[in-house]
Design an enzyme around this catalytic site. Structure first.
Site, PDB file in Angstrom:
ATOM      1  N   GLY A 142       4.138   3.556   5.165  1.00 40.60           N
ATOM      2  CA  GLY A 142       5.249   3.228   6.063  1.00 40.60           C
ATOM      3  C   GLY A 142       5.876   1.884   5.751  1.00 40.60           C
ATOM      4  CG  LEU A 143       3.759  -1.283   5.013  1.00 37.55           C
ATOM      5  CD1 LEU A 143       2.725  -2.295   4.529  1.00 37.55           C
ATOM      6  CD2 LEU A 143       4.385  -1.775   6.312  1.00 37.55           C
ATOM      7  N   GLY A 144       7.493   1.145   2.910  1.00 35.94           N
ATOM      8  CA  GLY A 144       8.616   1.247   1.979  1.00 35.94           C
ATOM      9  C   GLY A 144       8.214   1.175   0.512  1.00 35.94           C
ATOM     10  CB  SER A 145       5.098   1.935  -1.377  1.00 37.50           C
ATOM     11  OG  SER A 145       4.939   3.256  -0.914  1.00 37.50           O
ATOM     12  CB  SER A 146       8.642   5.813  -2.298  1.00 38.10           C
ATOM     13  OG  SER A 146       8.898   6.048  -0.959  1.00 38.10           O
ATOM     14  CB  ALA A 147      12.441   2.368  -0.125  1.00 41.02           C
ATOM     15  CB  ALA A 148       9.794  -1.417  -2.865  1.00 40.79           C
ATOM     16  N   PRO A 169       0.834  -1.208   0.000  1.00 38.52           N
ATOM     17  CG  PRO A 169      -0.176  -1.169   2.112  1.00 38.52           C
ATOM     18  CD  PRO A 169       0.662  -2.021   1.217  1.00 38.52           C
ATOM     19  CG  ASP A 203      12.634   3.334   4.619  1.00 38.04           C
ATOM     20  OD1 ASP A 203      13.093   2.967   5.720  1.00 38.04           O
ATOM     21  OD2 ASP A 203      11.595   3.998   4.503  1.00 38.04           O
TER      22      ASP A 203
HETATM   23  C1  MEV Z   1      10.708   5.838   7.243  1.00 30.73           C
HETATM   24  O1  MEV Z   1      10.378   4.528   6.805  1.00 30.73           O
HETATM   25  C2  MEV Z   1      11.821   5.791   8.238  1.00 30.73           C
HETATM   26  C3  MEV Z   1      12.236   7.142   8.820  1.00 30.73           C
HETATM   27  O2  MEV Z   1      13.193   6.849   9.853  1.00 30.73           O
HETATM   28  C4  MEV Z   1      12.841   8.042   7.777  1.00 30.73           C
HETATM   29  C5  MEV Z   1      14.190   7.564   7.270  1.00 30.73           C
HETATM   30  O3  MEV Z   1      14.861   6.763   7.918  1.00 30.73           O
HETATM   31  O4  MEV Z   1      14.581   8.045   6.192  1.00 30.73           O
HETATM   32  C6  MEV Z   1      11.072   7.859   9.472  1.00 30.73           C
END
Ligand code: MEV
Length: 305
Positions: free
Chosen positions: A83-89, A79, A130
């Site tokens: 907070g589950l890393g969708s953009s990093a993935a 989703p 991430d």
């Molecule tokens: C976000 O998934 C994690 C944070 O610590 C930001 C970051 O590490 O870049 C909030």
């Protein structure tokens, strides 16, 4: 070119990791997949929309691609803005595919470092957490020093993180999604404001909890790890990144789990519960209005076909 990368959860240490404190995260079995084709269009597109509308992809292409326009299609179980890393993935899967298209030698270290450059440029302030976990898979600890499973190190603006592989026994996690989008950049700015006003005490406390949490998980002491997660959650609450909706899901999960906390940047998004009763915990989260995902560790990081 087809590539994919996993979602991540942060078990301990989000936000404090931006200030160099330790952070433990784990890749989970939800993935983003993308396919890239060369295109005859004037501008590169992502799912039919101009790439300029997607800041992470736009930055990744600017940094890595000098060739013709590209047609990129993405599909994801992760989703967005949760907070589950969708953009990093998405970023690391894009970088891996572009490196392959440029016939560059691929390594996890290169992908993670470039991924961090993209996130840093878009987000303004970030840690390499991430992009590292979505690249490597399994579980990692970002720390101030090399640990047993040392992988690589990353430096930015005078801060240095050592990325270490973690070997944890398998355990069940239930993710509870509030359905509310959380903006990482905004929450990172909020914490910076807090730190400027109140100092680094809570950040340091989170670092200590993360250090202890990693040890508990490594020896399979889930009871202790759960307690520390709940403690980490309270500290994040003090930083101001918790919300009533996240708290509702945390409260609902606690009677059937070892511990629970928000995961990722907060301000919306998801919480996680460490549990031996995943069905019961998932039901409790759903009854409290969340969407529950039962997840396990994903050993495969970024993949390119
Ligand atoms: C976000 O998934 C994690 C944070 O610590 C930001 C970051 O590490 O870049 C909030």
């Amino acid at each position: 070119m087809i590539s994919s990368a996993p979602a991540k959860i942060i078990l301990f240490g989000e936000h404090a990791v931006v200030y160099g404190e330790p952070c433990i995260s784990m890749a989970v079995n939800l993935r983003t997949t993308l396919s890239i084709k060369r295109s005859v269009q004037k501008e590169s597109c992502v799912n039919g929309n101009p790439v300029s509308a997607q800041p992470h992809m736009k930055k990744a292409l600017e940094m890595l691609w000098k060739g013709e326009s590209l047609d990129i299609e993405t599909s994801s179980d992760i989703p967005p803005a949760s907070g589950l890393g969708s953009s990093a993935a998405l970023v690391v899967a894009t970088i891996a595919a572009l490196m392959k298209m440029c016939s560059e030698e691929i390594s996890e270290e290169k992908i993670a470092k470039r991924g961090f450059d993209v996130e840093y440029a878009v987000q303004g302030s970030a840690s390499p957490n991430d992009t590292s976990i979505c690249t490597h898979g399994s579980a990692i600890m970002l720390a101030k020093e090399k640990k047993e499973g040392f992988l690589w190190e990353i430096e930015k603006d005078g801060r240095k993180w050592f990325i270490n592989h973690c070997d944890f026994p398998e355990f069940d996690i239930v993710v509870g999604h509030t359905g509310i989008r959380g903006g990482t950049a905004e929450q990172v700015r909020k914490v910076r404001g807090f730190v400027e006003m109140h100092g680094m005490d809570i950040i340091k406390d989170i670092g200590e909890v993360a250090e202890e949490g990693a040890k508990s998980l490594a020896r399979g002491d889930l009871r202790k790890a759960g307690k520390l997660m709940t403690k980490n959650h309270r500290l994040l609450d003090m930083l101001g990144v918790n919300t009533p909706q996240i708290q509702r899901l945390v409260d609902a999960s606690l009677p059937s789990s070892y511990g629970a906390k928000l995961t990722g940047a907060g301000g919306g998004g998801c919480m996680i519960a460490l549990t031996e009763n995943p069905e019961e915990t998932a039901k409790a989260i759903e009854s409290a209005g969340g969407k529950a995902y039962r997840v396990r560790v994903e050993r495969r990081g970024v993949l390119v076909e």
